[in-house]
Design an enzyme around this catalytic site. Structure first.
Site, PDB file in Angstrom:
ATOM      1  N   LYS A  41       0.840  -1.206   0.000  1.00 38.42           N
ATOM      2  CA  LYS A  41       0.000   0.000   0.000  1.00 38.42           C
ATOM      3  C   LYS A  41       0.879   1.262   0.000  1.00 38.42           C
ATOM      4  O   LYS A  41       0.686   2.154  -0.794  1.00 38.42           O
ATOM      5  CB  LYS A  41      -0.902  -0.039   1.235  1.00 38.42           C
ATOM      6  CG  LYS A  41      -1.856   1.111   1.348  1.00 38.42           C
ATOM      7  CD  LYS A  41      -2.798   0.905   2.525  1.00 38.42           C
ATOM      8  CE  LYS A  41      -3.466   2.200   2.912  1.00 38.42           C
ATOM      9  NZ  LYS A  41      -4.378   2.042   4.046  1.00 38.42           N
ATOM     10  N   GLU A  92      10.593  -4.730   4.401  1.00 37.72           N
ATOM     11  CA  GLU A  92      10.618  -6.148   4.013  1.00 37.72           C
ATOM     12  C   GLU A  92      10.271  -6.303   2.533  1.00 37.72           C
ATOM     13  O   GLU A  92      10.974  -6.973   1.772  1.00 37.72           O
ATOM     14  CB  GLU A  92       9.601  -6.966   4.832  1.00 37.72           C
ATOM     15  CG  GLU A  92       9.922  -7.133   6.297  1.00 37.72           C
ATOM     16  CD  GLU A  92       9.287  -6.074   7.173  1.00 37.72           C
ATOM     17  OE1 GLU A  92       9.013  -4.947   6.671  1.00 37.72           O
ATOM     18  OE2 GLU A  92       9.067  -6.353   8.362  1.00 37.72           O
ATOM     19  N   GLY A 108      -4.833  -2.011   5.235  1.00 34.95           N
ATOM     20  CA  GLY A 108      -4.041  -3.157   4.767  1.00 34.95           C
ATOM     21  C   GLY A 108      -4.715  -4.495   5.028  1.00 34.95           C
ATOM     22  O   GLY A 108      -4.867  -5.331   4.133  1.00 34.95           O
ATOM     23  N   ARG A 109      -5.151  -4.708   6.264  1.00 36.89           N
ATOM     24  CA  ARG A 109      -5.721  -6.022   6.601  1.00 36.89           C
ATOM     25  C   ARG A 109      -7.141  -6.212   6.074  1.00 36.89           C
ATOM     26  O   ARG A 109      -7.754  -7.249   6.294  1.00 36.89           O
ATOM     27  CB  ARG A 109      -5.649  -6.253   8.115  1.00 36.89           C
ATOM     28  CG  ARG A 109      -6.312  -5.181   8.955  1.00 36.89           C
ATOM     29  CD  ARG A 109      -5.934  -5.337  10.426  1.00 36.89           C
ATOM     30  NE  ARG A 109      -6.398  -4.226  11.240  1.00 36.89           N
ATOM     31  CZ  ARG A 109      -5.775  -3.066  11.371  1.00 36.89           C
ATOM     32  NH1 ARG A 109      -4.653  -2.837  10.712  1.00 36.89           N
ATOM     33  NH2 ARG A 109      -6.258  -2.116  12.153  1.00 36.89           N
ATOM     34  N   GLU A 150      -4.784  -7.072  15.320  1.00 37.19           N
ATOM     35  CA  GLU A 150      -4.264  -5.757  14.929  1.00 37.19           C
ATOM     36  C   GLU A 150      -5.373  -4.709  15.010  1.00 37.19           C
ATOM     37  O   GLU A 150      -5.124  -3.534  15.238  1.00 37.19           O
ATOM     38  CB  GLU A 150      -3.676  -5.820  13.509  1.00 37.19           C
ATOM     39  CG  GLU A 150      -2.717  -4.674  13.234  1.00 37.19           C
ATOM     40  CD  GLU A 150      -1.863  -4.894  11.999  1.00 37.19           C
ATOM     41  OE1 GLU A 150      -0.726  -5.373  12.134  1.00 37.19           O
ATOM     42  OE2 GLU A 150      -2.329  -4.595  10.893  1.00 37.19           O
ATOM     43  N   HIS A 200      -5.134 -32.934  17.736  1.00 38.83           N
ATOM     44  CA  HIS A 200      -3.977 -33.690  18.227  1.00 38.83           C
ATOM     45  C   HIS A 200      -2.882 -32.759  18.730  1.00 38.83           C
ATOM     46  O   HIS A 200      -1.742 -33.175  18.903  1.00 38.83           O
ATOM     47  CB  HIS A 200      -3.451 -34.599  17.119  1.00 38.83           C
ATOM     48  CG  HIS A 200      -4.493 -35.554  16.630  1.00 38.83           C
ATOM     49  ND1 HIS A 200      -4.644 -36.821  17.150  1.00 38.83           N
ATOM     50  CD2 HIS A 200      -5.491 -35.388  15.713  1.00 38.83           C
ATOM     51  CE1 HIS A 200      -5.672 -37.411  16.544  1.00 38.83           C
ATOM     52  NE2 HIS A 200      -6.201 -36.562  15.686  1.00 38.83           N
ATOM     53  N   LYS A 240       9.547  -1.327  14.651  1.00 39.68           N
ATOM     54  CA  LYS A 240      10.099  -1.006  13.328  1.00 39.68           C
ATOM     55  C   LYS A 240      11.131   0.106  13.442  1.00 39.68           C
ATOM     56  O   LYS A 240      12.213   0.038  12.873  1.00 39.68           O
ATOM     57  CB  LYS A 240       8.965  -0.484  12.421  1.00 39.68           C
ATOM     58  CG  LYS A 240       8.201  -1.524  11.661  1.00 39.68           C
ATOM     59  CD  LYS A 240       7.488  -0.791  10.523  1.00 39.68           C
ATOM     60  CE  LYS A 240       6.173  -1.394  10.167  1.00 39.68           C
ATOM     61  NZ  LYS A 240       5.386  -0.591   9.244  1.00 39.68           N
TER      62      LYS A 240
HETATM   63  C1  G6Q Z   1      -2.573  -3.886   8.033  1.00 40.36           C
HETATM   64  C2  G6Q Z   1      -1.338  -3.193   8.312  1.00 40.36           C
HETATM   65  C3  G6Q Z   1      -0.100  -3.908   7.869  1.00 40.36           C
HETATM   66  C4  G6Q Z   1       0.307  -3.640   6.429  1.00 40.36           C
HETATM   67  C5  G6Q Z   1       1.749  -4.089   6.246  1.00 40.36           C
HETATM   68  C6  G6Q Z   1       2.228  -3.896   4.842  1.00 40.36           C
HETATM   69  O1  G6Q Z   1      -3.661  -3.430   8.239  1.00 40.36           O
HETATM   70  O2  G6Q Z   1      -1.430  -1.908   7.819  1.00 40.36           O
HETATM   71  O3  G6Q Z   1      -0.143  -5.283   8.074  1.00 40.36           O
HETATM   72  O4  G6Q Z   1      -0.552  -4.293   5.551  1.00 40.36           O
HETATM   73  O5  G6Q Z   1       2.559  -3.396   7.134  1.00 40.36           O
HETATM   74  O6  G6Q Z   1       2.149  -2.547   4.464  1.00 40.36           O
HETATM   75  P1  G6Q Z   1       2.272  -2.114   2.981  1.00 40.36           P
HETATM   76  O7  G6Q Z   1       1.165  -2.716   2.190  1.00 40.36           O
HETATM   77  O8  G6Q Z   1       2.216  -0.623   2.979  1.00 40.36           O
HETATM   78  O9  G6Q Z   1       3.602  -2.633   2.479  1.00 40.36           O
END
Ligand code: G6Q
Length: 547
Positions: A207, A213, A267-268, A353, A384, A512
């Site tokens: 996003k 990462e 994001g989520r 989250e 199990h 972070k």
């Molecule tokens: C979700 C968070 C988080 C996000 C990641 C990746 O709601 O915002 O999990 O999706 O940190 O972020 P980017 O899509 O910006 O790389």
């Protein structure tokens, strides 16, 4: 100023009521009311939610619905669908519901209908996913792209991973999906070892397009591709999913190969957007849109059903009943379907989250528990592993069981055995086994008096352990959409009642930032940062071991 929820009238009522019902046995409630299963169940299309195996009476539910009303849940549902800026810390509307607003009723943000843009991106996704699937969009050397690699993390990974796995049966025969999320080089290396650059499409899903990462993994993959096929190959092997065109261009991806989404998609909550591109490529855009249709059906139900018949609202209230009154701080989600094996990991982010927050909308520290710990895994595997604790542990762990009536792989007796297990688990958790029953069983098995005396308590089960069971016809794209949207809305309702912002994630920031300051020290350029003695020792040890 909104009152702390534990100071509301409805909460006080629930506290008093809890004292009366906390020891009531569900098996007695079933015995006393032949209609109980029916009364505490809801059908929505092919889905059944049976919530009768919960420690609630009709009065409990009445008090819980009163709590929802006192916390203005109905009004807050409307606020979400209206596009109000309910993510108030970031001043954003929360419109994942717009991404699957299949009847296209206008939804306005700053006076502008967002639907035309959303439909434009869906059309672009259809064109591109078809072109890849049918081999019209080829790699640099003219070969069909059959290895699709999603590079993303958190919300840009967990939804696509979960949904691709859930819809594996729908994948085009020659397509393989891979996911690189972790910064650990192993994640990259293990995928790159399996694939061929000529037939690989990388989807960089981010996003913000600033996540370390994802950018590090994307750079490594880009280098791998360029080393094999040259710089010109990038245009045919890399696409981006992002809200940040500037950074996408800076990375070297042509904006034509970028699929847009917007700040009003968290994001989520983003697998319904361009972030779902890998799902569309693997399972086809028709199936992706069926998933949106299923989510839309759940959205309509959530927006239109009264609280007493509203599945996400009921699930949310039961969660609050256990978390805040029974002090059950964990809950488990157990799908009895191998294709849903990543659902618990996905829900873990969605729930924890969103609702792992300690400050309310007034900016005060809350005086009650908010989000519980969610864990889970596919049944029967988890029977199990952690089910021992669920059956005989000292703490109550409410469970959601999910089971499709029809399997995608009806082989011999497999599915019947699977179904028998899920039903047996919820029944056993509810009924338990008294010490006398355990003794009787031991006697029937021919054990001596001494053995019976020694073992009967160990073999007993307290029972009265709650669960919901959701039955679906089959795990297809539509059902998956319904199921995920159901949990999204459940989480929102709980956030409303706890009076927190379910849509930011400031809690992931601190670690972070600190990683950034530690990195130069590991690389040998000590930045003069003062650490605690433990962290300094760990840094020194790792540096020594790397020599
Ligand atoms: C979700 C968070 C988080 C996000 C990641 C990746 O709601 O915002 O999990 O999706 O940190 O972020 P980017 O899509 O910006 O790389």
């Amino acid at each position: 100023m909104t009152k702390m929820v534990n100071k509301t009238k409805a909460w006080k009522k629930l506290e008093g009521h809890y004292k009366h019902v906390k020891d009531v046995e569900m098996k007695d409630l079933f015995a006393a009311d032949k209609e109980r299963a029916d009364k505490f169940s809801i059908n929505l299309e092919h889905m059944l939610l049976d919530y009768s195996k919960n420690r609630v009476t009709e009065r409990t539910m009445k008090f819980l619905f009163n709590l929802a009303r006192e916390c203005q849940v109905e009004e807050k549902i409307k606020a979400m669908f209206r596009g109000d800026r309910i993510n108030f810390t970031e001043k954003r509307p929360v419109l994942h519901i717009a991404l699957r607003n299949r009847d296209n009723t206008p939804i306005y943000v700053d006076g502008k209908d967002v639907m035309p843009k959303i439909n434009e991106v869906l059309a672009k996704m259809r064109k591109f996913s078809d072109a890849v699937r049918f081999g019209e969009f080829k790699g640099h050397t003219g070969k069909k792209l059959t290895n699709i690699v999603n590079i993303g993390i958190g919300g840009s990974d967990l939804g696509p991973v979960m949904a691709c796995e859930a819809l594996r049966k729908y994948w085009a025969k020659d397509i393989n999906c891979y996911f690189i999320s972790n910064i650990d080089g192993t994640a990259c290396a293990e995928v790159l070892n399996k694939i061929d650059p000529e037939t690989t499409l990388f989807i960089v899903a981010s996003k913000t397009f600033t996540t370390i990462e994802t950018l590090t993994n994307a750079k490594t993959c880009r280098k791998w591709l360029v080393d094999a096929l040259g710089e010109h190959a990038v245009a045919k092997h890399f696409v981006a999913l992002s809200t940040n065109q500037k950074e996408v261009e800076k990375f070297g991806i042509n904006p034509e190969n970028m699929f847009e989404f917007w700040d009003f998609v968290g994001g989520r909550y983003s697998m319904w957007s361009a972030i779902g591109l890998i799902i569309a490529i693997a399972a086809g855009m028709d199936n992706f849109e069926k998933m949106l249709d299923g989510a839309f059906a759940m959205d309509r139900h959530f927006a239109e059903a009264d609280l007493e018949h509203n599945i996400p609202v009921i699930l949310a209230l039961l969660g609050i009943w256990y978390n805040n009154f029974f002090n059950a701080k964990r809950y488990a989600v157990v799908p009895y379907d191998q294709y849903l094996q990543y659902l618990p990991a996905y829900l873990q982010q969605l729930d924890m989250e969103s609702n792992g927050k300690f400050v309310n909308t007034n900016g005060e520290v809350v005086t009650y528990s908010t989000g519980p710990v969610l864990f889970g895994g596919a049944g029967t595997n988890v029977q199990h592993s952690f089910f021992q604790l669920i059956h005989q542990g000292t703490d109550m762990v409410p469970i959601d069981f999910i089971i499709p009536a029809i399997s995608h792989n009806e082989i011999g007796e497999h599915h019947e055995i699977l179904v028998a297990n899920v039903l047996a688990q919820s029944e056993a958790l509810m009924k338990g086994k008294t010490v006398a029953e355990a003794a009787e069983e031991l006697a029937e098995a021919g054990k001596s008096k001494d053995e019976i005396k020694a073992l009967k308590l160990y073999k007993s089960f307290s029972g009265n352990r709650p669960s919901n069971t959701m039955v679906f016809k089959k795990i297809d794209p539509y059902t998956l959409g319904m199921l995920v949207a159901m949990y999204e809305h459940k989480v929102y309702v709980q956030g409303v009642i706890w009076n927190i912002n379910s849509f930011d994630q400031m809690g992931v920031e601190l670690g972070k930032q600190m990683a950034k300051s530690i990195l130069p020290e590991l690389q040998g350029n000590a930045g003069g940062v003062h650490h605690d003695a433990s962290t300094s020792q760990l840094i020194a040890t790792i540096k020594r071991l790397r020599k």
